[in-house]
Design an enzyme around this catalytic site. Structure first.
Site, PDB file in Angstrom:
ATOM      1  N   GLY A 341       1.112  -1.193   0.169  1.00 36.03           N
ATOM      2  CA  GLY A 341      -0.292   0.112   0.009  1.00 36.03           C
ATOM      3  C   GLY A 341       0.911   1.481   0.226  1.00 36.03           C
ATOM      4  N   GLY A 343       0.189   5.875   0.903  1.00 37.87           N
ATOM      5  CA  GLY A 343      -0.550   6.417   1.579  1.00 37.87           C
ATOM      6  C   GLY A 343       0.987   8.098   0.955  1.00 37.87           C
ATOM      7  N   GLY A 344      -0.459   8.488   2.311  1.00 41.34           N
ATOM      8  CA  GLY A 344       0.906  10.087   2.882  1.00 41.34           C
ATOM      9  C   GLY A 344       2.041  10.008   3.758  1.00 41.34           C
ATOM     10  CG  PHE A 345       2.369   9.171   7.110  1.00 36.83           C
ATOM     11  CD1 PHE A 345       2.778  10.513   7.261  1.00 36.83           C
ATOM     12  CD2 PHE A 345       1.407   8.948   8.246  1.00 36.83           C
ATOM     13  CE1 PHE A 345       2.475  10.937   8.330  1.00 36.83           C
ATOM     14  CE2 PHE A 345       1.288   9.566   9.064  1.00 36.83           C
ATOM     15  CZ  PHE A 345       1.195  11.494   9.171  1.00 36.83           C
ATOM     16  CG  ASP A 459      -6.916   8.588  12.199  1.00 37.49           C
ATOM     17  OD1 ASP A 459      -7.768   8.842  12.080  1.00 37.49           O
ATOM     18  OD2 ASP A 459      -5.835   8.080  11.572  1.00 37.49           O
TER      19      ASP A 459
END
Length: 650
Positions: A341, A343-345, A459
Site C-alpha cells: 500500500g 499513503g501520505g507518509f 485516529d
C-alpha cells in the site's frame, strides 16, 4: 540624512538576522540533549529500575507545586533514587507539568538501564541519580546550543555588552533570597540589536554555588560561541540563555541600563551625494549577501538538528535498530511486487527475514515533515506498548535519508477490507465480529488506563485495525497518538488530525481531545460492525443521513433491528442489540455522558450490568467540519473512505 539611510539599512539587516535566529530556535523539537551516565547499568527488573520508573512517571503529578521545581526520592538504601525537575521560570504551572511529563517519559526511554540520566527539553530539565543531588552544585554534563550565524563586530562592542549583561544577571540570580526561584532576566542595547538574557539556578543551591555554576556557564559562552546572537548553556544545576529577541515573559523583565554609555557610530562630514549612493548600494548588496548566507546556514543547521535527533533515537533504542541492508534484502530491494500500500507518509512493503519471520515495512517519504513526526512518535511510544490487541513494532532503521518502521505482518489485512466488502463480509459472522469488538475495547482500555502513560490514539477507524491469522484485532498506526500521564484528562490542539465520520465533534470543531474522543470513534466502529456500513452519508428514502443519525432514528422508533447487517444470518440477537445500545452510548453528544473504555468492556462481557438510556448522538455534518477549517489551525483530516495506507494484504 545621509548616514540615516545607512543606519536604516543596518537596522533592517539586524531585524532580518534576529528573525532568522528566532525562526531557527522556534523550529526545534522540544528535545535538546540527553546524557545517560556510564557509571554502571542496572537490570530492568531490579528494584532500583522500578523505583526510577515510578519516580519519573509521577514526578509531575504533584500539582500543588507551581513554581517549576520538583525534587523527590523513591526507595531505600542502595535502591534509593533521587530526581530533580526544573522548568524555565516563566512557564505556567500547566505548561511546566506538561513539559516535565514528556521530558521524564523520553528520559525513561533513552536511559532504560542506567543508574543516572539527564534530559534537557527546550523549557525544562529532568534528571535522576542514585547519588545525593539535592543542594549539590553539579556542572557536568554540560551542553551548548547556538547558531552558526555570527555578528560581525570588529570593535568588540557586542561581546562587551553581552558579558556585562550576563555578569550583572549572574550576581542578581545568585543573590536571590527566594527559596522557590533563583533567576534573573534583563536586556541591554548593543550597537546591532537588543540582547535579552535569562539565567536560572535550581533553588536548592546557596548563593555561592549558584554563582559558581553560572560563572562556569558564562565562561562556556566565550569559549564556544563568541559573537553568536543566540546561545544556550545547559548544566544539571543552572542554565544561561540569551537571544536577540524577546523570548521570555515581559513580567520578568528588568529595565535595561542606560544606553548613553554605549558607543555609537560617528557621523560622517562633508560627504557628497555620490558617496551616499555608493554606501547605500554597498549596504544593500552586503545585506542581500548576508541574508543568503544566513539562509544557507539555517537550512544546514536544520538538517544537522534532524540528523542529531535521529542519532539520539538510534542510541536510545539500539535493541530495536535494524541494518538497512537486512531490510532491503527482506523486501527484495523494495520491489513493487512486495508493495502492500501507499499513503501520505510513504509506502508499505511485505518482507521476510532469513529465519522465516514475515514483516511489514513502512518506508517513510523522504520529503514528508509529517513523516518525521510519525517516525519519532512510533519509536518512542509504540515500542513500549505490549498488549495482544496492539500491533507490535519490531524495530526501525535510520540510515542516510531512509526512515523505516518494521512491524509484525498481519496476514488478514485491515478490518475495513472485510466489513465493507460484500463478499468478504459473508465470512465475518457475528462470532468473529463480537470477538473483534471486544478485542478493540481491550486494546483501547490498555492505552487509556493500563499502560504506563495514558495514550489517546486520535485516529481509530476500521482501516487502522489489523487482523492476524486467527482474526484477532490489533490497533495500529500510532503516528497521530498523543501522550498523557495518568492524572491528565484532556488537552487542546490547533492541529486536527483524523478521519471524517470518526472524529468526535468537540475535537473536530474546537481541538479538544481526551479519552472520550477515542470512545466516540470506538462507538462509530461498533455500529459499523453491526450494520456492515460506513458512517458516511447515504440515501434513506427521501432523506440523506449518516449512520449515526440513521441508528438514532431507528432506536427511538423501536426498530433498531433494522440496523443489523442482512448477512448476519446466525448470531445472538440479544448480543447484537446490546452492541447497538453500547455503540449509541459511546457516540453521545455530551462528552461527560460517554462511558470510559473500562465501563464499555464491562458492558460487553457482563450481562448483569444494566445499560443506561443513550442520549442524542453528535451528528457531525460535513458542512460543519469544513466550515471550521477557517479557524486558525492546521487541519489534517481524510474522508471516511478506505484508507490510502494499507500496510497488509487484502
Amino acid at each position: 540624512m545621509r548616514m540615516g539611510a545607512s543606519r536604516l539599512l543596518l537596522f533592517l539587516f539586524c531585524a532580518m538576522l534576529t528573525h532568522l535566529v528566532k525562526l531557527a530556535f522556534a523550529q526545534q523539537d522540544p528535545y535538546v540533549f540527553h546524557d545517560c551516565s556510564n557509571t554502571g547499568n542496572v537490570s530492568r527488573n531490579s528494584a532500583y529500575s522500578k523505583n526510577v520508573d515510578t519516580l519519573l512517571t509521577t514526578i509531575s503529578s504533584y500539582t500543588n507545586i507551581d513554581y517549576g521545581f520538583y525534587n523527590f526520592s523513591e526507595g531505600e538504601n542502595s535502591d534509593r533514587v533521587n530526581a530533580i525537575a526544573l522548568c524555565r521560570v516563566d512557564l505556567t504551572p500547566t505548561d511546566c507539568q506538561s513539559c516535565v511529563k514528556m521530558c521524564a517519559f523520553e528520559l525513561l526511554f533513552r536511559c532504560p538501564n542506567q543508574k543516572e540520566g539527564i534530559m534537557w527539553y527546550m523549557n525544562c530539565t529532568v534528571r535522576y541519580s542514585n547519588n545525593s543531588i539535592f543542594g549539590v552544585m553539579q556542572f557536568k554534563p554540560v551542553r551548548q546550543l547556538s547558531t552558526d550565524v555570527k555578528v560581525t563586530d570588529p570593535s568588540g562592542t557586542f561581546n562587551q555588552v553581552r558579558e556585562t549583561l550576563l555578569d550583572r544577571l549572574r550576581s542578581e540570580a545568585a543573590a536571590s533570597t527566594s527559596t522557590l526561584r533563583k533567576f534573573a532576566t534583563g536586556r541591554a542595547n548593543s550597537l546591532y540589536f537588543d540582547i535579552y538574557a535569562l539565567l536560572q539556578c535550581t533553588p536548592d543551591l546557596n548563593q555561592q554555588e549558584c554563582s559558581d555554576c553560572l560563572n562556569q556557564s558564562i565562561a562556556k559562552v566565550s569559549t564556544c560561541c563568541d559573537s553568536s546572537p543566540g546561545v544556550r548553556v545547559l548544566t544539571p544545576s543552572c542554565n544561561v540563555r540569551y537571544e536577540s529577541y524577546h523570548f521570555y515573559r515581559s513580567t520578568l523583565e528588568a529595565p535595561p541600563p542606560s544606553s548613553s554609555t554605549l558607543p555609537l557610530p560617528a557621523k560622517g562630514k562633508g560627504s557628497n551625494s555620490s558617496r551616499t549612493i555608493i554606501i547605500i548600494v554597498a549596504a544593500v548588496v552586503s545585506a542581500v549577501l548576508i541574508f543568503c548566507i544566513c539562509t544557507c546556514i539555517y537550512l544546514r543547521m536544520r538538517k544537522q538538528r534532524k540528523k542529531v535527533e535521529m542519532d539520539e533515537i538510534n542510541s536510545g533504542a539500539e535493541s530495536l535498530q535494524f541494518d538497512f541492508s537486512t531490510i532491503r534484502i527482506a523486501t527484495d530491494n523494495f520491489s513493487d511486487v512486495k508493495k502492500l500500500g501507499q499513503g501520505g507518509f510513504g509506502t508499505v512493503y511485505k518482507g521476510k527475514f532469513p529465519n522465516g519471520q514475515e514483516i511489514a515495512v513502512k518506508r517513510l517519504s523522504r520529503s514528508s515533515e509529517q513523516g518525521d513526526q510519525e517516525f519519532k512518535n512510533e519509536i518512542l511510544l509504540v515500542a513500549r506498548l505490549q498488549q495482544r490487541n496492539l500491533v507490535r513494532l519490531l524495530g526501525f532503521c535510520f540510515e542516510g535519508n531512509e526512515r523505516l518502521l518494521v512491524y509484525e505482518l498481519m496476514p488478514n489485512g485491515s478490518l475495513d477490507h472485510f466489513i465493507f466488502d460484500p463478499s468478504k463480509r459473508l465470512h465475518l459472522d457475528w462470532k468473529f465480529r463480537y470477538k473483534i469488538i471486544v478485542g478493540i475495547a481491550r486494546g483501547l482500555q490498555y492505552l487509556h488506563e493500563d499502560s504506563q502513560f495514558r495514550i489517546i490514539h486520535r485516529d481509530l477507524k476500521t482501516s487502522n485495525v489489523l487482523l492476524d491469522k486467527e482474526m484477532n484485532p490489533k490497533i495500529s498506526d500510532f503516528g497521530m497518538a498523543r501522550l498523557f500521564t495518568l492524572d491528565q484528562t484532556q488537552a487542546n490542539t490547533r492541529r486536527i488530525v483524523g478521519t471524517y465520520g470518526y472524529m468526535a465533534p468537540e475535537y473536530a470543531m474546537h481541538g479538544h481531545f481526551s479519552v472520550k474522543s477515542d470512545v466516540f470513534s470506538y462507538g462509530v466502529l461498533v455500529l459499523e460492525m453491526v450494520c456492515g456500513r460506513k458512517n458516511n452519508y447515504f440515501q434513506n428514502g427521501e432523506n440523506t443521513e449518516n449512520l449515526l443519525s440513521h441508528a438514532w432514528k431507528n432506536w427511538r422508533e423501536g426498530t433498531a433491528s433494522n440496523l443489523i447487517d442482512s448477512t448476519l444470518r446466525v448470531g445472538s440477537t440479544t448480543e447484537i442489540m446490546r452492541c447497538i445500545h453500547i455503540g449509541l452510548l459511546c457516540v453521545q453528544e455530551n462528552v461527560a455522558e460517554r462511558p470510559t473504555m473500562a465501563s464499555v468492556l464491562l458492558m460487553l462481557t457482563s450481562y448483569s450490568m444494566a445499560l443506561s438510556m443513550p442520549s442524542r448522538p453528535a451528528f457531525l455534518m460535513h458542512s460543519i467540519v469544513e466550515s471550521d477549517i477557517s479557524l486558525d489551525r492546521s487541519f489534517h483530516a481524510s474522508q471516511n473512505v478506505v484508507s490510502m495506507t494499507d500496510p497488509y494484504p487484502r
